[in-house]
Design a protein around this motif. Structure first.
Motif, PDB file in Angstrom:
ATOM      1  N   GLU A   1       0.803  -1.307  -0.106  1.00  0.00           N
ATOM      2  CA  GLU A   1       0.007   0.049   0.111  1.00  0.00           C
ATOM      3  C   GLU A   1       0.941   1.367  -0.218  1.00  0.00           C
ATOM      4  O   GLU A   1       0.561   2.195  -0.795  1.00  0.00           O
ATOM      5  N   ASN A   2       1.840   1.245   0.807  1.00  0.00           N
ATOM      6  CA  ASN A   2       2.836   2.331   0.936  1.00  0.00           C
ATOM      7  C   ASN A   2       3.494   2.657  -0.213  1.00  0.00           C
ATOM      8  O   ASN A   2       3.787   4.070  -0.895  1.00  0.00           O
TER       9      ASN A   2
ATOM     10  N   LEU B   1       2.389   2.020  -3.282  1.00  0.00           N
ATOM     11  CA  LEU B   1       1.321   2.362  -4.404  1.00  0.00           C
ATOM     12  C   LEU B   1       1.140   4.039  -4.098  1.00  0.00           C
ATOM     13  O   LEU B   1       1.111   4.760  -4.777  1.00  0.00           O
ATOM     14  N   LYS B   2       1.082   4.357  -2.623  1.00  0.00           N
ATOM     15  CA  LYS B   2       0.879   5.429  -2.237  1.00  0.00           C
ATOM     16  C   LYS B   2       2.146   6.450  -2.559  1.00  0.00           C
ATOM     17  O   LYS B   2       2.063   7.485  -2.961  1.00  0.00           O
ATOM     18  N   LEU B   3       3.223   5.790  -2.371  1.00  0.00           N
ATOM     19  CA  LEU B   3       4.529   6.662  -2.664  1.00  0.00           C
ATOM     20  C   LEU B   3       4.693   6.933  -4.367  1.00  0.00           C
ATOM     21  O   LEU B   3       4.999   7.860  -4.509  1.00  0.00           O
ATOM     22  N   GLU B   4       4.150   5.910  -4.657  1.00  0.00           N
ATOM     23  CA  GLU B   4       4.287   6.074  -6.227  1.00  0.00           C
ATOM     24  C   GLU B   4       3.105   7.018  -6.796  1.00  0.00           C
ATOM     25  O   GLU B   4       3.577   7.869  -7.641  1.00  0.00           O
ATOM     26  N   SER B   5       2.157   7.147  -6.356  1.00  0.00           N
ATOM     27  CA  SER B   5       0.997   8.285  -6.512  1.00  0.00           C
ATOM     28  C   SER B   5       1.720   9.502  -6.248  1.00  0.00           C
ATOM     29  O   SER B   5       1.525  10.512  -6.967  1.00  0.00           O
ATOM     30  N   LEU B   6       2.128   9.650  -4.865  1.00  0.00           N
ATOM     31  CA  LEU B   6       2.757  10.965  -4.770  1.00  0.00           C
ATOM     32  C   LEU B   6       3.803  11.445  -5.456  1.00  0.00           C
ATOM     33  O   LEU B   6       3.905  12.628  -5.740  1.00  0.00           O
TER      34      LEU B   6
ATOM     35  N   GLU C   1       2.395  12.506  -8.770  1.00  0.00           N
ATOM     36  CA  GLU C   1       1.550  13.904  -8.245  1.00  0.00           C
ATOM     37  C   GLU C   1       2.606  15.078  -8.289  1.00  0.00           C
ATOM     38  O   GLU C   1       2.419  16.149  -8.782  1.00  0.00           O
TER      39      GLU C   1
END
Length: 258
Positions: free
Chosen positions: A54-55, A57-62, A65
């Motif tokens: 999950e992290n 994915l979030k890191l990649e999303s951030l 962004e």
């Protein structure tokens, strides 16, 4: 032999049934605890892997962004720089046009300023000559306020013709001198009017009474405006000196250039 008797015979050398049961219980408890701990560890490992995923994915999303935001900032910055360049170019063009106009306008205004100060110098010379020519009268008629008030009137008239061409300092002194002297002139006119009304047809004393009433007020002129009068002429000299300096510098520059 029954089964219980058989167990007693077998287990008796090891300390009895209770000792063996206790050992078995401890062994089974250890196995159960190990299984529970291993299960918890496996669960925690799965949870940790899940969190990592999950992290990630979030890191990649951030990260995406942030990169997108950076790209937008670059585009916006490039756009702003281009706008600044365009505005600067416009201002430069305006400045070049304004400078070409302002040079001509400045020369015109400076010429008018010279003409104004020439007239003020002529006024000063006129007043100086008048004081010199009438020195005897001023010596014996120093109580007469009219010579000084006439000088103030001439300064007021000359300085109000074109105050925009004066220096700020001389314009301020001119305004102050006019305001203070105007109050004295106004009081003198009012006193003369009241004196004329009080005569009631006495023609033989008419002129003297009115003049005396007016002069009594005009005598306040020097007290009210004497300092300003002197400061005005001192500032006139300073302004003329500055104009001379500018003309000297211009002459030296043009002499070297041509």
């Amino acid at each position: 032999m029954s089964f219980s008797e058989f167990l007693s015979e077998i287990l008796l050398p090891y300390g009895g049934t209770s000792v063996v049961v206790t050992g078995i219980a401890a062994y089974l408890g250890k196995i159960i605890s190990t299984n529970i701990i291993n299960g918890e560890l496996a669960k925690q490992k799965l949870d940790l892997e899940k969190l990592k995923s999950e992290n990630s994915l979030k890191l990649e999303s951030l990260k995406q962004e942030y990169n997108h935001h950076i790209e937008n900032l670059k585009i916006e910055s490039a756009h702003n720089i281009e706008n600044v360049k365009n505005e600067l170019h416009k201002e430069i063009m305006k400045h070049e046009v304004y400078t070409s106009i302002s040079k001509d306008k400045y020369q015109e205004l400076f010429q008018k300023r010279i003409e104004l100060y020439e007239s003020l110098i002529n006024l000063k010379n006129e007043i100086d000559d008048s004081i010199l020519d009438n020195a005897e009268y001023f010596e014996f008629q120093d109580d007469d306020p009219k010579p000084f008030t006439r000088m103030v009137e001439k300064i007021n008239k000359a300085s109000r013709e074109n105050p925009m061409l004066m220096s700020n300092e001389l314009a301020k002194l001119s305004s102050d001198l006019y305001n203070k002297s105007s109050r004295v002139f106004s009081d003198a006119k009012v006193s003369a009017m009241y004196a004329e009304q009080s005569i009631n047809g006495q023609e033989d004393v008419h002129y003297e009474v009115v003049i005396d009433a007016e002069d009594n007020e005009l005598r306040k002129m020097y007290r009210e405006c004497g300092d300003l009068y002197n400061e005005w002429f001192e500032q006139l000299e300073r302004d003329v000196s500055r104009i001379r300096s500018i003309l000297d510098i211009t002459n030296d520059f043009l002499g070297e250039k041509y």
